[in-house]
Motif scaffolding. Structure first.
Motif, short mmCIF file in Angstrom:
data_model
loop_
_atom_site.label_atom_id
_atom_site.label_comp_id
_atom_site.label_asym_id
_atom_site.label_seq_id
_atom_site.Cartn_x
_atom_site.Cartn_y
_atom_site.Cartn_z
N SER A 63 0.85 -1.19 0.00
CA SER A 63 0.00 0.00 0.00
C SER A 63 0.88 1.24 0.00
O SER A 63 2.01 1.22 0.48
CB SER A 63 -0.90 0.01 1.23
OG SER A 63 -0.13 -0.11 2.39
N MET A 64 0.34 2.28 -0.54
CA MET A 64 1.09 3.54 -0.54
C MET A 64 1.07 4.10 0.87
O MET A 64 0.14 3.90 1.62
CB MET A 64 0.43 4.53 -1.49
CG MET A 64 0.49 4.07 -2.94
SD MET A 64 2.03 4.59 -3.69
CE MET A 64 1.60 6.20 -4.28
N TRP A 89 10.34 8.09 8.72
CA TRP A 89 11.49 7.21 9.00
C TRP A 89 11.00 5.81 9.35
O TRP A 89 11.52 4.83 8.85
CB TRP A 89 12.30 7.84 10.14
CG TRP A 89 13.51 7.06 10.50
CD1 TRP A 89 14.73 7.08 9.89
CD2 TRP A 89 13.61 6.10 11.56
NE1 TRP A 89 15.60 6.22 10.52
CE2 TRP A 89 14.94 5.60 11.55
CE3 TRP A 89 12.73 5.63 12.53
CZ2 TRP A 89 15.39 4.66 12.46
CZ3 TRP A 89 13.19 4.68 13.42
CH2 TRP A 89 14.52 4.20 13.38
N ALA A 90 9.98 5.75 10.21
CA ALA A 90 9.43 4.45 10.61
C ALA A 90 8.93 3.70 9.39
O ALA A 90 9.10 2.48 9.27
CB ALA A 90 8.29 4.65 11.61
N ASP A 91 8.36 4.46 8.48
CA ASP A 91 7.86 3.82 7.28
C ASP A 91 9.01 3.27 6.45
O ASP A 91 8.93 2.18 5.89
CB ASP A 91 7.05 4.83 6.47
CG ASP A 91 6.34 4.16 5.34
OD1 ASP A 91 6.73 4.36 4.17
OD2 ASP A 91 5.42 3.36 5.62
N LYS A 92 10.11 4.04 6.39
CA LYS A 92 11.27 3.57 5.62
C LYS A 92 11.78 2.26 6.21
O LYS A 92 12.12 1.32 5.50
CB LYS A 92 12.40 4.62 5.69
CG LYS A 92 12.37 5.67 4.61
CD LYS A 92 13.79 6.01 4.11
CE LYS A 92 13.75 7.21 3.17
NZ LYS A 92 13.99 8.49 3.83
N VAL A 93 11.84 2.24 7.56
CA VAL A 93 12.32 1.01 8.22
C VAL A 93 11.40 -0.16 7.90
O VAL A 93 11.85 -1.26 7.58
CB VAL A 93 12.37 1.23 9.76
CG1 VAL A 93 12.61 -0.09 10.46
CG2 VAL A 93 13.45 2.22 10.11
N ARG A 94 10.09 0.12 7.96
CA ARG A 94 9.13 -0.93 7.70
C ARG A 94 9.33 -1.50 6.30
O ARG A 94 9.34 -2.70 6.08
CB ARG A 94 7.72 -0.40 7.87
CG ARG A 94 6.66 -1.48 7.92
CD ARG A 94 5.31 -0.84 7.98
NE ARG A 94 5.15 0.04 6.83
CZ ARG A 94 4.15 -0.04 5.98
NH1 ARG A 94 3.23 -0.93 6.14
NH2 ARG A 94 4.08 0.80 4.97
N ARG A 95 9.52 -0.61 5.33
CA ARG A 95 9.68 -1.08 3.95
C ARG A 95 10.97 -1.87 3.82
O ARG A 95 11.02 -2.86 3.10
CB ARG A 95 9.72 0.12 3.01
CG ARG A 95 8.35 0.74 2.89
CD ARG A 95 8.37 1.93 1.98
NE ARG A 95 7.40 1.75 0.94
CZ ARG A 95 7.41 2.41 -0.22
NH1 ARG A 95 8.36 3.26 -0.47
NH2 ARG A 95 6.49 2.21 -1.11
#
Lengths: 863, 330
Positions: free
Chosen positions: B2-3, B14-20
């Motif tokens: 998902s976007m 940042w958290a999203d980058k880590v998650r990806r």
């Protein structure tokens, strides 16, 4: 006599019963064949042998069929059996020789594995194949570890009993299997739980929409397997005298094969204990017979494989239909591929073309959908195609796109007749319809999608020229100023962007006419603006666009002309500079039709439903509604206005993010459908195919599903209670044909809808919510449904009806509430004109614009 | 995938980058985690000898996992691959025993694998049977053929070339590993640089669209299973070289399960359209690491299967939880 004959016919038509009959025949034939050919085959000794060999397989295959019915599978049964045995042997030693403890441990261990599977699959939604693959390894590993890899002899006669002893010459293992057969057959055919299993497997969404506890039902199926595995483990120990960590090898595959040969469908919703048993017996019979014939064990395996294939081909009609289709497809595809050609650039669209639609008519059997429609579309124009639901817009588009051949009239491209044998021909003629679901592949990139089937290569057999394809794609994207890159994965793009990819693809394939069907209905306002910009660029390049929309502001903003259809005929071809939105509405609606709809005066009582400023966080924004006992309220609005969402929020199937819903005086904003149904609320969903009916089940089973809930003794369905109720309902609703055992999928749309209605009616509800009940229903059934609505009213129920057909709603209901873009905007008493109501539904084009409001930003959902 | 939801602030981004990152490199991270945990538990597991064994053991698992991956990516499933390996191995072993020259024996093995693939492909692509049932049936049949071929008794291979492949090295790299890497390379190139590759992923992603775009879907399905069958044969050849004793127990459902586990942990989706060579190789390393290290740790072979099962269940649960979380945030 006629009843018997029709019963026989319906039996033969049902896939399940056909398979059962075929299996019986096959068993008899092979029994005779081997019996005559090989002495000793037809002996009681041999039959006992076969029965014992297949006992555990059948025992496990019954609940396996149940699991397959709910669209699952269990690969861990063999390992679980071994584990249960090992645990039992350990418990026996640990408890100082207590058979009771040991037996209990066996059953508990097996049920524990089953429950674990059930948890993974129905609660965590893990794929059944993967989950049970994992537990298979886990259980086998545990069995090997706990037992140290060795077989543990067991000496208790109580434990060995089931596997060793016989009663009157029949081994207990066989007796247990037959008992299990009876139990499972009864479970599936005669209990409410059985109906629920078939419902959950047949149509899970519908099961949930009918307040069936789908998760618990699924979970239970896996626990059942655990139980059967436990008993199977006991039998296996009895046979071998020990608990073996390698027991049950391949048991899962034998059980699944038996179920499949017994016509259980892996797609769910179908399966029978009796057929499974016959399947297991048949496989055992063939193995034994071949063995007698001196065939090597290895070849017997091969024949079993072949048998499975044959059984599937014979019993699953879908498969043979596929086969025929595939052979035809192969024959045609060679021709199609040869004639396909795609140019590397998008040059071709600049020449001017005209498509003339000349007196096109289209009928489907006796129903005439289009009559003498004539207009033309030229390069560079944006023409709107408008009309109410059912006016014939989609059919017209399908004719232009080559999906349907016209029954009369013709298409002319630049003055020459255009014969379209299929959508391929339309594409070649430069006509493209934008629908992304059917031609885009989510896991591939934009560039890969555009070149699909026509990849650029180095030479004829060389590797793909990926960089070139990406560059070409990027060039097209840049030319049209697309906000995404050629290397983006399609699944990462929003709905709006995917649509644009479709459009780019159409242009690359030299489309000069692009047909868009309600393209902005799923877009955020920012994406909508982008689409408008793209359309402007397209027209600048001389592309023609046929734009289907009901949004007035869009139509007036983008288009130069509007073609209006009503009841399959062209009623207007207007220049948009010279007409108002009111004028267009007038054309779409025509003069007020004399309502042939009967209306009964209402006597409204107290308020049963009160909705105050409800929103659900997405489409539903601010809706308010009051419904009293004894009145019927119509809820109208355009597609996407939030009508269904509102009904579903009342029924507990849609979130209520803010605002309140009161049902029967109590707050119901977060109540479940089940709780509301018990209080007397009925909800008939919009799409009976996805949420209303269980296609494989009979009319009777469909109708009685909800009613049975209160009427069974411990889950047992009394046919003597069910049959008269079903008969009563079918007569009251006029369901045709009157045979309750027919599968509902074989009924006409109108009758199917009546059955779905009947299911809720059986509960004598006080509040009835009907979401587009007459959609796809013939005229006769429609009036019957209207009569029913009046009946409910008279009996004091509160009825809310949504419909896309305004005359219907105006004719039948007491008042009409209009929704627009997620909010209730107007209310009209009975006697209002269609025109007034439609105007409220459409809104005025001058008012709204494409500028984003704060509301729009908040509801921005980038998909 | 998902976007990202429009978020406020840097921490969310940042958290999203880590998650990806985690989602993208899950198999590698799991492997790293496993290595660290086991190294702490017992440093013997990360001795060079053990690591070398792990990589060698991973070779046949990797090739079979690639075979499984290819079919899964196309939206199908091949249950017959496990016994298929045994069948090809017996064909190769049997041919060598009756005195056939090595190339002929190897070719026979490959032909066997391809033939199995052809049957599977026709059943799934032309007859339209669901892959689960079709390969369930072929699995039963192959089991029979394995028994038949196994009637020749245990074959002990003494061919020098096979011996070299099995235990020899080229510049320090074991031949087994080289062949496995070559196979992986070929799969990668096909996936990236041929229309067959693109279409295989497309088939698993949206078969209807593929048909609508005029891609020869039936022919491609057959090709997918045949290609997978060839990889099955190569797995058999690797196994034969590795153990040099060929009998019916050389491969079975356990082998298949290892392969499935390896490729699924490596990120291949059961629903088709997704799967990478890199992930599958890492998954194979992971499975091999578990088996091999546990032996080194002195854990009885009986427990090893248990632990493997535990890992599979854990991986599957984690994947489900990730997907549930994604759905909630979407």
């Amino acid at each position: 006599m006629k009843e018997l004959k029709s019963r026989a016919v319906s039996l033969a038509r049902s896939d399940q019963s056909r398979t059962t009959l075929i299996l019986i025949g096959a068993i008899l034939c092979s029994g005779v064949f081997f019996g005559v050919g090989f002495p000793g085959f037809l002996s009681s000794y041999n039959f006992t042998n076969i029965a014992v060999q297949t006992a555990v397989i059948s025992l496990v295959a019954f609940p396996m069929t149940v699991v397959i019915i709910v669209r699952g599978v269990d690969l861990s049964v063999g390992s679980s059996l071994a584990l249960a045995g090992v645990v039992g042997a350990m418990a026996f030693q640990a408890s100082g020789g207590s058979s009771f403890v040991s037996l209990a441990a066996i059953i508990l261990a097996a049920v524990a594995v089953g429950a674990f599977n059930g948890f993974l699959i129905s609660v965590l939604h893990v794929n059944a194949f993967m989950a049970t693959l994992g537990t298979m390894a886990l259980a086998r590993g545990a069995a090997t570890a706990l037992s140290g890899g060795n077989a543990t002899p067991v000496q208790s006669p109580a434990i060995l009993f089931l596997g060793r002893e016989s009663l009157g010459g029949i081994p207990w293992s066989v007796i247990v299997t037959v008992i299990a057969l009876i139990v499972f057959a009864l479970l599936l055919q005669k209990t409410l739980l059985g109906r629920w299993l078939l419902a959950v497997g047949g149509n899970k969404d519908a099961a949930i929409a009918n307040a069936i506890p789908a998760r618990s039902v699924e979970f239970f199926a896996y626990v059942l397997i655990g139980l059967a595995v436990g008993i199977g483990a006991i039998i296996t120990i009895g046979r071998t005298g020990s608990a073996q960590p390698l027991a049950g090898q391949n048991l899962e595959f034998s059980a699944i094969t038996a179920s499949i040969i017994g016509a259980a469908s892996l797609a769910g919703g179908r399966g029978s204990a009796v057929s499974t048993f016959l399947g297991s017996v048949f496989v055992g019979l063939i193995s034994s017979g071949l063995s007698f014939a001196g065939v090597d064990q290895s070849m017997i395996y091969v024949y079993t494989g072949v048998l499975t294939v044959l059984a599937v081909v014979v019993s699953q009609k879908e498969v043979t239909a596929d086969l025929r289709g595939n052979v035809l497809y192969l024959a045609n595809s060679a021709r199609a591929r040869a004639s396909r050609r795609v140019r590397a650039s998008m040059g071709g669209g600049n020449a001017a073309h005209t498509l003339e639609i000349a007196e096109i008519s289209k009928s489907f059997g006796a129903t005439r959908v289009l009559k003498d429609v004539s207009f033309d579309v030229r390069s560079g124009e944006v023409v709107a195609l408008m009309g109410e639901n059912g006016a014939g817009k989609s059919t017209l588009v399908k004719v232009i796109a080559g999906n349907h051949a016209p029954s009369g009239g013709k298409l002319l491209l630049d003055g020459r007749a255009l014969e379209l044998a299929g959508p391929e021909d339309a594409r070649k003629a430069g006509i493209a319809v934008i629908h992304q679901h059917f031609s885009l592949v989510p896991d591939l990139t934009v560039a890969q999608n555009l070149f699909l089937g026509n990849e650029l290569r180095a030479g004829r057999f060389g590797p793909l020229r990926r960089r070139l394809m990406v560059a070409e794609t990027q060039k097209s994207l840049d030319e049209l100023e697309m906000p995404f890159a050629a290397t983006d994965r399609l699944s990462d793009l929003s709905v709006g962007h995917r649509q644009m990819v479709e459009i780019v693809r159409a242009l690359r394939e030299d489309a000069w006419l692009v047909i868009m069907d309600e393209p902005t209905s799923a877009l955020s306002s920012r994406e909508r603006d982008r689409l408008y910009e793209l359309i402007e660029r397209l027209t600048a390049r001389n592309t023609a666009i046929l734009y289907i929309s009901h949004k007035m502001d869009e139509v007036f903003h983008l288009c130069s002309r509007a073609v209006v259809l009503r009841d399959g005929q062209l009623v207007g071809d207007e220049n948009l500079d010279a007409v108002t939105s009111a004028g267009l509405v007038g054309l779409m609606v025509g003069k007020d039709v004399d309502s042939a709809f009967t209306h009964v005066p209402s006597n409204p009582g107290e308020v049963l439903v009160r909705v105050s400023n409800v929103g659900d966080g997405s489409r539903l924004i601010d809706a308010s509604l009051e419904v009293r006992a004894g009145e019927s309220v119509g809820l109208v609005g355009l597609m996407g206005s939030g009508r269904s969402e509102l009904l579903r929020s009342i029924a507990g199937l849609n979130r209520v993010a803010h605002g309140t819903v009161e049902v029967l005086g109590a707050d119901a904003s977060h109540a479940s459908l089940h709780a509301l149904a018990k209080k007397g609320l009925a909800f008939v969903p919009e799409d009976r195919h996805s949420e209303g009916m269980f296609p494989q089940m009979s009319v009777a089973a469909n109708i009685s599903l909800l009613w049975l809930r209160g009427k069974t003794t411990c889950g047992w369905i009394k046919a003597t209670l069910e049959r008269p109720e079903v008969h009563k309902l079918m007569t009251r609703l006029g369901v045709r044909p009157s045979d309750p055992t027919v599968a509902i999928k074989n009924l006409s749309g109108g009758n199917q809808q009546k059955v779905v209605l009947g299911r809720w009616l059986a509960l004598d509800p006080k509040i009835i919510l009907l979401d587009d009940p007459t959609r796809g229903v013939d005229v006769g059934a429609k009036s019957e449904i209207h009569a029913l609505i009046n009946e409910f009213k008279i009996q004091g129920a509160a009825v809310v009806v949504t419909s896309s057909e305004l005359p219907e709603v105006l004719g039948v209901t007491d008042r009409v509430v209009v929704m627009r873009e997620g909010s209730t905007v107007a209310e009209f008493a009975r006697g209002a004109s269609e025109h007034e109501v439609m105007a409220a539904a459409f809104g005025d084009h001058k008012r709204s614009s494409t500028a984003s409001s704060t509301d729009d930003i908040q509801k921005e959902v980038v998909r | 995938m998902s976007m990202p939801v429009v978020a406020s602030g840097d921490t969310a981004a940042w958290a999203d980058k880590v998650r990806r990152f985690v989602v993208r490199f899950t198999p590698e991270l799991l492997l790293l985690l496993m290595v660290i945990v086991l190294a702490i538990a017992n440093p013997a597991t990360v001795r060079l000898q053990n690591l070398s064994d792990i990589i060698i053991n991973a070779a046949p698992i990797a090739v079979l996992a690639l075979a499984a991956m290819w079919v899964l990516v196309s939206g199908g499933l091949d249950l017959s691959a496990g016994y298929g390996v045994a069948m090809c191995a017996l064909l190769v072993g049997g041919a060598i025993e009756v005195g056939q020259p090595l190339p002929v024996a190897l070719l026979l093995g490959v032909a066997g694998g391809a033939a199995l693939g052809l049957v599977n492909g026709l059943l799934v692509g032309l007859v339209g049977m669901p892959p689960f049932i079709a390969t369930l049936a072929t699995m039963a049949a192959v089991q029979g053929i394995v028994l038949l071929l196994g009637g020749q008794g245990t074959v002990i291979i003494s061919d020098p070339v096979i011996a070299t492949i099995g235990s020899g090295r080229l510049f320090g790299v074991p031949w087994l590993v080289i062949i496995a890497l070559l196979a992986a390379g070929v799969v990668y190139l096909i996936a990236q640089f041929t229309s067959f590759g693109v279409h295989t992923y497309g088939l698993g992603s949206n078969r209807t669209s593929m048909t609508a775009r005029g891609v020869p879907v039936i022919w491609r399905t057959v090709q997918v299973y045949v290609f997978s069958g060839v990889l099955v044969a190569i797995t058999a050849i690797l196994l034969v070289a590795k153990v040099q004793i060929v009998d019916t127990s050389i491969a079975s459902t356990t082998t298949l399960m290892d392969a499935f586990a390896a490729t699924i942990i490596g990120g291949t989706s059961l629903f088709g359209g997704r799967g990478t060579v890199r992930g599958t190789l890492v998954g194979a390393l992971l499975i091999s690491f578990i088996s091999t290290s546990l032996v080194v740790l002195g854990i009885s072979p009986n427990l090893i299967q248990f632990f493997k099962g535990l890992i599979i269940v854990a991986a599957v649960v984690i994947d489900a939880l990730i997907r549930l979380a994604e759905k909630k945030s979407a």
